[in-house]
Write a protein that holds these residues in place. Sequence first.
Motif, PDB file in Angstrom:
ATOM      1  N   ASP A 124      -1.464  67.844  19.174  1.00 12.95           N
ATOM      2  CA  ASP A 124      -0.724  66.374  18.336  1.00 12.95           C
ATOM      3  C   ASP A 124      -0.701  66.649  16.791  1.00 12.95           C
ATOM      4  O   ASP A 124      -0.177  66.311  16.267  1.00 12.95           O
ATOM      5  CB  ASP A 124      -1.140  65.427  18.565  1.00 12.95           C
ATOM      6  N   TYR A 125      -2.113  67.304  16.563  1.00 12.05           N
ATOM      7  CA  TYR A 125      -2.307  67.314  15.203  1.00 12.05           C
ATOM      8  C   TYR A 125      -2.151  68.617  14.614  1.00 12.05           C
ATOM      9  O   TYR A 125      -1.998  68.754  13.369  1.00 12.05           O
ATOM     10  CB  TYR A 125      -3.983  66.964  14.838  1.00 12.05           C
ATOM     11  N   TYR A 126      -2.025  69.706  15.301  1.00 16.47           N
ATOM     12  CA  TYR A 126      -2.161  71.117  15.135  1.00 16.47           C
ATOM     13  C   TYR A 126      -1.147  71.416  13.779  1.00 16.47           C
ATOM     14  O   TYR A 126      -1.633  71.926  12.744  1.00 16.47           O
ATOM     15  CB  TYR A 126      -1.768  71.815  16.254  1.00 16.47           C
ATOM     16  N   SER A 127       0.267  71.160  13.871  1.00 14.16           N
ATOM     17  CA  SER A 127       1.057  71.348  12.811  1.00 14.16           C
ATOM     18  C   SER A 127       0.688  70.895  11.576  1.00 14.16           C
ATOM     19  O   SER A 127       0.806  71.574  10.404  1.00 14.16           O
ATOM     20  CB  SER A 127       2.343  70.958  13.229  1.00 14.16           C
ATOM     21  N   ASN A 128       0.281  69.490  11.540  1.00 11.52           N
ATOM     22  CA  ASN A 128       0.107  68.819  10.335  1.00 11.52           C
ATOM     23  C   ASN A 128      -1.076  68.958   9.576  1.00 11.52           C
ATOM     24  O   ASN A 128      -1.320  68.892   8.549  1.00 11.52           O
ATOM     25  CB  ASN A 128       0.259  67.329  10.446  1.00 11.52           C
ATOM     26  N   PHE A 129      -2.402  69.415  10.401  1.00  8.84           N
ATOM     27  CA  PHE A 129      -3.504  69.451   9.731  1.00  8.84           C
ATOM     28  C   PHE A 129      -4.086  70.703   9.638  1.00  8.84           C
ATOM     29  O   PHE A 129      -5.164  71.003   8.984  1.00  8.84           O
ATOM     30  CB  PHE A 129      -4.435  68.438  10.677  1.00  8.84           C
ATOM     31  N   ARG A 130      -3.675  71.594   9.955  1.00 13.18           N
ATOM     32  CA  ARG A 130      -4.115  72.867  10.213  1.00 13.18           C
ATOM     33  C   ARG A 130      -4.568  73.492   8.832  1.00 13.18           C
ATOM     34  O   ARG A 130      -5.542  74.216   8.785  1.00 13.18           O
ATOM     35  CB  ARG A 130      -3.188  74.093  10.739  1.00 13.18           C
ATOM     36  N   ASP A 131      -3.529  73.447   7.583  1.00 17.01           N
ATOM     37  CA  ASP A 131      -4.150  73.948   6.531  1.00 17.01           C
ATOM     38  C   ASP A 131      -5.173  73.196   5.819  1.00 17.01           C
ATOM     39  O   ASP A 131      -5.889  73.838   5.098  1.00 17.01           O
ATOM     40  CB  ASP A 131      -2.630  73.873   5.726  1.00 17.01           C
ATOM     41  N   ASP A 132      -5.060  71.973   5.842  1.00 14.11           N
ATOM     42  CA  ASP A 132      -6.123  71.063   5.037  1.00 14.11           C
ATOM     43  C   ASP A 132      -7.500  71.389   5.819  1.00 14.11           C
ATOM     44  O   ASP A 132      -8.420  71.704   5.148  1.00 14.11           O
ATOM     45  CB  ASP A 132      -5.904  69.695   5.452  1.00 14.11           C
ATOM     46  N   TRP A 133      -7.415  71.560   7.147  1.00 12.64           N
ATOM     47  CA  TRP A 133      -8.805  72.014   7.813  1.00 12.64           C
ATOM     48  C   TRP A 133      -9.520  73.317   7.283  1.00 12.64           C
ATOM     49  O   TRP A 133     -10.503  73.276   7.039  1.00 12.64           O
ATOM     50  CB  TRP A 133      -8.561  71.990   9.183  1.00 12.64           C
ATOM     51  N   THR A 134      -8.394  74.226   7.202  1.00  9.48           N
ATOM     52  CA  THR A 134      -8.823  75.604   6.744  1.00  9.48           C
ATOM     53  C   THR A 134      -9.187  75.453   5.524  1.00  9.48           C
ATOM     54  O   THR A 134     -10.458  76.199   5.336  1.00  9.48           O
ATOM     55  CB  THR A 134      -7.383  76.668   6.806  1.00  9.48           C
ATOM     56  N   GLU A 135      -8.813  74.840   4.600  1.00 12.05           N
ATOM     57  CA  GLU A 135      -9.262  74.747   3.342  1.00 12.05           C
ATOM     58  C   GLU A 135     -10.593  74.239   3.068  1.00 12.05           C
ATOM     59  O   GLU A 135     -11.451  74.578   2.512  1.00 12.05           O
ATOM     60  CB  GLU A 135      -8.192  73.963   2.413  1.00 12.05           C
ATOM     61  N   LEU A 136     -10.842  73.106   3.956  1.00 10.22           N
ATOM     62  CA  LEU A 136     -12.075  72.377   3.931  1.00 10.22           C
ATOM     63  C   LEU A 136     -13.110  73.275   4.185  1.00 10.22           C
ATOM     64  O   LEU A 136     -14.074  73.180   3.679  1.00 10.22           O
ATOM     65  CB  LEU A 136     -11.903  71.098   4.682  1.00 10.22           C
ATOM     66  N   MET A 137     -13.065  73.974   5.202  1.00  7.96           N
ATOM     67  CA  MET A 137     -14.146  74.886   5.845  1.00  7.96           C
ATOM     68  C   MET A 137     -14.372  75.954   5.482  1.00  7.96           C
ATOM     69  O   MET A 137     -15.428  76.561   5.360  1.00  7.96           O
ATOM     70  CB  MET A 137     -13.819  74.960   7.448  1.00  7.96           C
ATOM     71  N   LEU A 138     -13.364  76.936   4.804  1.00  7.44           N
ATOM     72  CA  LEU A 138     -13.402  78.073   4.414  1.00  7.44           C
ATOM     73  C   LEU A 138     -14.365  78.238   3.181  1.00  7.44           C
ATOM     74  O   LEU A 138     -14.440  77.292   2.317  1.00  7.44           O
ATOM     75  CB  LEU A 138     -12.211  78.679   4.021  1.00  7.44           C
ATOM     76  N   GLY A 139     -15.216  79.355   3.349  1.00 11.86           N
ATOM     77  CA  GLY A 139     -16.103  79.383   1.830  1.00 11.86           C
ATOM     78  C   GLY A 139     -17.588  79.045   2.164  1.00 11.86           C
ATOM     79  O   GLY A 139     -18.112  79.260   3.386  1.00 11.86           O
ATOM     80  N   MET A 140     -18.486  78.688   1.235  1.00 11.66           N
ATOM     81  CA  MET A 140     -19.801  78.838   1.350  1.00 11.66           C
ATOM     82  C   MET A 140     -20.209  77.223   1.397  1.00 11.66           C
ATOM     83  O   MET A 140     -19.711  76.519   0.906  1.00 11.66           O
ATOM     84  CB  MET A 140     -20.548  79.164  -0.042  1.00 11.66           C
ATOM     85  N   HIS A 141     -21.112  77.066   2.282  1.00 11.91           N
ATOM     86  CA  HIS A 141     -21.650  75.691   2.425  1.00 11.91           C
ATOM     87  C   HIS A 141     -23.288  75.870   2.427  1.00 11.91           C
ATOM     88  O   HIS A 141     -23.953  76.419   3.257  1.00 11.91           O
ATOM     89  CB  HIS A 141     -21.260  75.053   3.897  1.00 11.91           C
ATOM     90  N   ALA A 142     -23.741  75.042   1.496  1.00 11.27           N
ATOM     91  CA  ALA A 142     -25.464  75.097   1.356  1.00 11.27           C
ATOM     92  C   ALA A 142     -25.680  74.080   2.331  1.00 11.27           C
ATOM     93  O   ALA A 142     -25.603  72.798   2.122  1.00 11.27           O
ATOM     94  CB  ALA A 142     -25.817  75.022  -0.118  1.00 11.27           C
ATOM     95  N   VAL A 143     -26.655  74.137   3.137  1.00 11.92           N
ATOM     96  CA  VAL A 143     -27.049  73.334   4.170  1.00 11.92           C
ATOM     97  C   VAL A 143     -28.697  73.514   4.285  1.00 11.92           C
ATOM     98  O   VAL A 143     -29.389  74.436   3.976  1.00 11.92           O
ATOM     99  CB  VAL A 143     -26.452  73.373   5.639  1.00 11.92           C
ATOM    100  N   LYS A 144     -29.413  72.304   4.842  1.00 12.58           N
ATOM    101  CA  LYS A 144     -30.685  72.480   5.099  1.00 12.58           C
ATOM    102  C   LYS A 144     -30.722  72.178   6.949  1.00 12.58           C
ATOM    103  O   LYS A 144     -30.029  71.307   7.226  1.00 12.58           O
ATOM    104  CB  LYS A 144     -31.650  71.629   4.603  1.00 12.58           C
ATOM    105  N   ILE A 145     -31.212  73.118   7.552  1.00 14.69           N
ATOM    106  CA  ILE A 145     -31.500  72.920   9.008  1.00 14.69           C
ATOM    107  C   ILE A 145     -32.896  72.671   9.599  1.00 14.69           C
ATOM    108  O   ILE A 145     -33.959  73.194   8.946  1.00 14.69           O
ATOM    109  CB  ILE A 145     -30.658  73.895   9.865  1.00 14.69           C
TER     110      ILE A 145
END
Length: 344
Positions: A116-137
């Motif tokens: 249901d969400y695939y077509s509408n949200f795919r691009d926003d999602w990709t943009e949000l997640m691609l790249g570097m994320h500094a985390v503490k685990i």
Amino acid sequence: MFGKNIGIDLGYGYVKVTDGQTAYLFPSTVGIGQKIRFKSLLTTFQKPTENLAITVDNKKYFVGQLAIKQSEVVTRSLGRNRIEDTSTKVLLLAALSLFADKDDQSFNVITGLPVDYYSNFRDDWTELMLGMHAVKIDTGQQEKNKIIKIEKLQIIPQPFGTLYDKILNNEGEIRDESYNDLKIGIVDIGFKTSDFAVADSLEFIDKLSSSSEIAMSTAFNFLTERFREKYFINKESYELDRVVETEILRVAGEAVDVEEHINEAFSIVANKIATEINNIWDKRELDKIILTGGGGEAIAKFLLPKFPNMDLIKGAQFANVRGYQKLCTNLFRNTYSFSDESYA
Ligand SMILES: Nc1ncnc2c1ncn2[C@@H]1O[C@H](COP(=O)(O)OP(=O)(O)OP(=O)(O)O)[C@@H](O)[C@H]1O
Ligand SMILES: [Mg+2]
């Protein structure tokens, strides 16, 4: 330095993640991380998924089992359609952190979104997640700073993972060409949603694909109600997984066999799903229907007899994530060997 190829299935109920060798499963729960005042000195070896804490954008979160046990505010509601929803990002980075051996670890990721969400949200999602994320685990011992770098990311309609699992081998090569010319229906029954998708010669057919709210939680709500009426006991849905697995409900120290109630709940869900399938598809037009998802495994014995061309995929709860990982290997393996061997 090349990315690890990872598949991640961010379900409403459980996160499933694999690198093709090791697979992890943890509840899709995120809570605010706090200091734990007393840690049992007798705690024996725990799986990394039982003690998962991660700091993202300077906020500490407990994830999975740890959130259920220790956090006051626990969300098990992935608003996957809401891009600003942080819990999705936290779950995704927590899943990757399980595979972050290096301080600075690169990944290629394939994941799925509900149809249901695939077509509408795919691009926003990709943009949000691609790249570097500094985390503490923090998996129980010591907090470590890590850089998680998502170099490549592909998002596909969720149930297509199951299709790729069928047609690709572990090296990501096509092992079964017979699907190329078929029209396949995929029924993915999860914790909170069921997805129905059609692949015609491996193409996603949007207009024949949809999502529904009838899923395992429908059965769990029914069971909660039954147990309350009959045994005056209140069970949360995350406690019910165990009851369903053992078919035993503990009431004031006594073990009660609840198989009959479980069968009733599951057959109600199977009937509703069958009605939905008949509403959206002309089943004579489909060559095959593949049943998948943890819920598919659960209700298979009630659903399969209604559809002669339906099969349950093996290891159904992990089928999507296995397929994502295989596809990842298929798409990104070449980048790996090309750069690795030619320029090293
Ligand atoms: N082997 C099994 N037998 C019976 N039931 C199972 C089995 N494995 C998983 N389940 C059930 O499947 C449910 C979760 O399935 P799954 O992990 O596919 O959901 P999800 O992907 O998190 O949810 P959604 O697809 O709605 O986002 C669990 O609640 C559990 O009750
Ligand atoms: Mg799912």
